[in-house]
Write a protein that holds these residues in place. Sequence first.
Motif, short mmCIF file in Angstrom:
data_model
loop_
_atom_site.label_atom_id
_atom_site.label_comp_id
_atom_site.label_asym_id
_atom_site.label_seq_id
_atom_site.Cartn_x
_atom_site.Cartn_y
_atom_site.Cartn_z
N CYS A 95 57.83 32.53 135.92
CA CYS A 95 58.28 31.61 137.22
C CYS A 95 57.87 30.31 137.22
N ALA A 96 57.71 29.72 136.33
CA ALA A 96 58.28 28.00 136.62
C ALA A 96 58.99 27.70 136.92
N GLY A 97 59.83 28.02 135.25
CA GLY A 97 61.50 27.92 136.19
C GLY A 97 62.16 28.37 136.48
N ALA A 122 61.58 28.18 131.48
CA ALA A 122 60.36 27.48 131.84
C ALA A 122 60.19 25.81 132.92
N GLY A 123 59.06 26.13 133.51
CA GLY A 123 59.11 24.16 134.07
C GLY A 123 58.66 23.09 133.99
N ALA A 124 58.84 22.09 134.56
CA ALA A 124 58.83 21.05 133.32
C ALA A 124 59.17 19.92 134.90
N ILE A 125 57.23 19.81 135.47
CA ILE A 125 57.53 19.14 136.43
C ILE A 125 56.41 17.81 136.10
N THR A 126 55.07 18.21 135.43
CA THR A 126 54.06 16.93 135.54
C THR A 126 54.96 16.27 134.55
N ASP A 127 54.86 15.20 134.66
CA ASP A 127 54.98 13.80 133.47
C ASP A 127 53.68 13.21 133.12
N THR A 186 54.21 17.05 130.48
CA THR A 186 53.06 17.59 129.99
C THR A 186 52.63 18.78 130.00
N GLN A 187 51.30 19.66 129.56
CA GLN A 187 50.98 21.06 129.60
C GLN A 187 52.03 22.21 130.31
N ILE A 188 53.17 22.21 129.60
CA ILE A 188 54.20 22.90 130.15
C ILE A 188 54.13 24.25 129.85
N CYS A 189 53.73 25.10 130.87
CA CYS A 189 53.40 26.39 130.52
C CYS A 189 54.55 27.61 129.88
N GLY A 190 54.08 27.99 128.29
CA GLY A 190 55.21 29.05 128.26
C GLY A 190 57.08 28.23 128.24
N ARG A 206 48.84 25.66 122.57
CA ARG A 206 48.53 26.27 122.40
C ARG A 206 47.48 27.28 123.33
N ARG A 207 47.97 28.50 124.49
CA ARG A 207 46.54 29.56 124.75
C ARG A 207 46.72 30.63 124.22
N SER A 208 47.81 30.52 123.11
CA SER A 208 47.61 32.54 123.21
C SER A 208 46.24 32.43 122.75
N ILE A 241 42.29 31.80 130.81
CA ILE A 241 42.21 31.66 131.31
C ILE A 241 43.63 30.65 131.56
N PRO A 242 43.75 31.51 133.04
CA PRO A 242 45.00 30.76 133.45
C PRO A 242 44.82 29.61 134.26
N GLY A 243 45.47 28.61 134.49
CA GLY A 243 45.46 27.68 135.09
C GLY A 243 45.45 27.40 137.38
N HIS A 264 44.22 23.56 137.89
CA HIS A 264 45.15 22.55 138.35
C HIS A 264 46.64 23.09 137.57
N GLY A 265 47.44 24.21 137.29
CA GLY A 265 47.72 25.04 137.42
C GLY A 265 48.94 24.19 138.62
N GLY A 266 50.11 24.13 138.25
CA GLY A 266 50.40 24.52 140.23
C GLY A 266 49.71 22.99 140.62
N GLY A 267 49.42 22.44 140.18
CA GLY A 267 48.77 20.69 140.54
C GLY A 267 47.57 21.13 141.39
N SER A 268 46.53 19.48 141.31
CA SER A 268 45.08 19.99 141.37
C SER A 268 44.92 20.13 142.47
N PRO A 269 44.20 20.88 143.76
CA PRO A 269 43.09 20.99 144.46
C PRO A 269 42.97 20.62 145.59
C1 LIG Z 1 46.89 26.39 132.38
C2 LIG Z 1 47.84 25.24 132.97
C3 LIG Z 1 49.23 25.20 133.09
C4 LIG Z 1 50.37 24.53 133.44
N1 LIG Z 1 51.55 24.94 133.82
C5 LIG Z 1 51.85 23.28 133.82
C6 LIG Z 1 53.72 23.86 133.98
O1 LIG Z 1 54.18 25.03 133.82
N2 LIG Z 1 54.68 22.82 134.47
C7 LIG Z 1 54.26 21.94 134.98
O2 LIG Z 1 54.58 21.14 134.84
N3 LIG Z 1 52.95 21.39 134.69
C8 LIG Z 1 51.67 22.85 134.36
N4 LIG Z 1 50.34 22.79 133.84
C9 LIG Z 1 50.24 20.82 135.13
C10 LIG Z 1 49.69 20.80 135.86
O3 LIG Z 1 51.22 20.94 136.97
C11 LIG Z 1 48.50 19.45 135.69
O4 LIG Z 1 47.40 19.81 134.87
C12 LIG Z 1 48.45 18.92 137.55
O5 LIG Z 1 49.44 18.69 138.50
C13 LIG Z 1 47.51 17.68 137.59
O6 LIG Z 1 48.16 16.86 137.03
P1 LIG Z 1 47.04 16.39 135.19
O7 LIG Z 1 46.39 17.10 134.76
O8 LIG Z 1 47.64 15.22 134.80
O9 LIG Z 1 45.73 16.19 135.95
P2 LIG Z 1 45.65 13.91 136.89
O10 LIG Z 1 47.03 13.41 137.14
O11 LIG Z 1 44.90 13.95 135.46
O12 LIG Z 1 44.55 14.55 138.16
C14 LIG Z 1 42.91 14.80 137.38
C15 LIG Z 1 42.32 14.83 138.70
O13 LIG Z 1 42.77 13.22 139.53
C16 LIG Z 1 42.93 13.41 140.52
N5 LIG Z 1 44.11 12.51 140.81
C17 LIG Z 1 45.78 12.30 140.19
N6 LIG Z 1 46.56 11.04 140.18
C18 LIG Z 1 45.23 10.28 141.84
C19 LIG Z 1 45.72 9.44 142.72
N7 LIG Z 1 46.52 8.84 142.65
N8 LIG Z 1 44.42 9.17 143.80
C20 LIG Z 1 43.58 9.82 143.78
N9 LIG Z 1 42.89 11.58 143.63
C21 LIG Z 1 44.33 11.27 142.09
C22 LIG Z 1 43.31 14.63 140.65
O14 LIG Z 1 43.47 15.06 142.38
C23 LIG Z 1 42.72 15.64 139.73
O15 LIG Z 1 41.41 15.66 140.95
C24 LIG Z 1 49.75 23.07 133.70
C25 LIG Z 1 48.40 23.07 134.26
C26 LIG Z 1 47.65 23.96 133.21
C27 LIG Z 1 46.12 23.91 133.67
#
Ligand SMILES: Cc1cc2nc3c(=O)[nH]c(=O)nc-3n(C[C@H](O)[C@H](O)[C@H](O)COP(=O)(O)OP(=O)(O)OC[C@H]3O[C@@H](n4cnc5c(N)ncnc54)[C@H](O)[C@@H]3O)c2cc1C
Length: 487
Positions: free
Chosen positions: A104-106, A147-152, A188-192, A233-235, A441-443, A446-451
Amino acid sequence: MLKTGAQYLEEMKAMRPNIYKYGKLIEDPTTDPITAAHIKNVAMWYDRSCDPATQDLYTTTSFLTGERAHRWNTIMTKPEDLVGNMDMKRDGYRACGSCMGPCCAGWVIMNALWSVTYDMDKEYGTDYHERLKKFAMFAEEKALSLAGAITDGKGNRGAGAGAQEDPDLYLHVKEQRPDGIIISGFKTQICGTAGAQYVLCMPTTGMKPGEEAYALACAVPRDVEGLTIIEARRSSDTRAESEAEGWDGIRSGTTAAYMIFDDVFVPTEHVFMNGETKYSGKPIGQFSTIYRSCIGACVAGQGDVIIGAALGMARVNGLSAKPFQDRLNQMAIHNETTYGMGLGSIMKGKNHPSGAFYPNGLLAHANKVLVGTLPYEVKRMAVDIAGGIVETGCMPSYKDLTSPIYGEKLLSALQGAPGTKPEDRVKMARLLEWLTIGGGIPGCMHGGGSPDTGKLVVRLSTKWDQYVDYARALADVEAPLKEEKKK
Ligand SMILES: Cc1cc2nc3c(=O)[nH]c(=O)nc-3n(C[C@H](O)[C@H](O)[C@H](O)COP(=O)(O)OP(=O)(O)OC[C@H]3O[C@@H](n4cnc5c(N)ncnc54)[C@H](O)[C@@H]3O)c2cc1C
C-alpha cells in the motif's frame, strides 16, 4: 512479473537482518513470532495475485509495460485503477483482518511522486520523472513489496524541520556526492516495514527556503547498510505476546516500525527530489487524496470481519441476530459510508498531465474524518453485542485454559450455545478482542495523517461565502453578510 507467496518468502529470508525488537536482532523475520504473521499475510496477497479466483482483484495491466502486474507495483491512471485499489484492500482485510503496508504505502508514494516529479522536471529540467519511471519498472519487474516512509520524528511540532535542535528529527540529505546522496534521520510508525523489500521515502510536510536538505524523496532497499529498524509490532495483542500463543492466538497482523537512517547512501537513480522546497509539500497532497479515498475500503473490509465476529459471538452465545439487528445495520451502514465516500472521491477525480489519476481532494479528506470516527463506533457496537468476554482482562489466557489443574473446568465455564465448543467461543472472542481493543486496529485515526489535516482541507476547499450567497439569494437578503478580514 507476478510472484508467488513462496517466492516472496524465499526473498525475504535472503535479506540482511536489520530489524530489532526487545533489544534483540530478528535473525529471520519470516519465522520470528514478532514479524512472521505479518510476512505470512503479505505472502497471502502474493498468492491471491496468482490464484485465478482472486487474480483480477490483486493484479492489473501495467500502464508502463502492458504486462500483468501486482496492483501495488503499478501507476494508477484511471478511476478503475483506484477502485481496484479499494476492492483489493477490502478483500485483503476480509482475508487477513488487517492492513498490509508493503502492498500500500510505498505504492501510493510512487503514484504521488508521479505527478510531482513530472512538474519538477518541467520547471527545472531535472530528470526525476525518468528516474521514477525506471524505478517503477524495476519494482514491477521484481514484483517488490514497498513500504512508504513519510512520518518524520518531527520533534517540536510547533517548529519546522529547519528549526529543530536535532536535524535527524526530519530525514535529510547530509552529503551530496557525484554518484548519489548520504541521508540521515528518523522515520516513525512506518507500517509493514518488516514485510517490505524496498522503502519509498518522501517529506511529511512542505519545506521552506533554507530547508533544502529536508526536501527529499528517494527509494532504498529495506536492508540497506546504515538503516536500523525497530519494530513496534502490531501483529498480535499484548496478551498473546506475553503469554504463550495457543489455539486462540491471532494468525494475522501488520507491523509498525521506527527507522533510523544513519548515513545511508542512495544512488542518484533512486533520488526523486533533492532540495526543491517549492515542490516539497506537493507529494503529501497527492498521497493523501489517494490514501484517504482508498482507506474507506480498508476500514470497511475490517468492519465486515468485525460484523461477522460480533454476530458469530451472538450465535455462539446462543442468541440470534434479532436483538442486535439495529446495531448490526448501523455497523454495515458505517462500513458502506467510508467505502462509498472513497468511491465518490474517485468518481470526481482527475488525471494529471503526467497520466496519473488522483481522487477529488475535498471528498477524500472528508472521508479521512469519517474514517477517524465511524470504525470506532463499529468497534463499540461489536463489543456491546459480544459481551464482557471481549473487554480487556475478561478472558483467561490459553495457558490457564489448558492448565492440567483447572483447565477443563475453566473451559466448561465458557460453554455457550449447544453444538458449539467453549474453544469456539474463546477463539471468536479473542479475534474480536484483537479487532476492537487489540493490535488489529488499523490506523483509522492517524494512519495516513491526522483527521485535523482532513478538516483543514475541508475548511480551505469549501466556498463558505458562496454558500452564504446562495442562502442570501433564496432569502432575499440584500446585506452582503461578509466577514471582515482580520488585519
Ligand atoms: C497504524 C498506523 C500506521 C501508520 N503507518 C504509516 C506508514 O506506513 N507510513 C508513514 O509514513 N506513517 C505512518 N503512520 C504515521 C501517521 O501518518 C502519523 O501518526 C500521523 O501523520 C500523525 O502524526 P503523529 O503521530 O506524529 O502525530 P502528531 O504530529 O504528534 O499529532 C498529534 C495531534 O496534534 C496535531 N498537530 C500536530 N502538529 C500540529 C501543529 N503544528 N499545529 C496544530 N496541530 C498539530 C495533529 O493534527 C494531531 O491531532 C501510521 C500511523 C498509524 C497509527
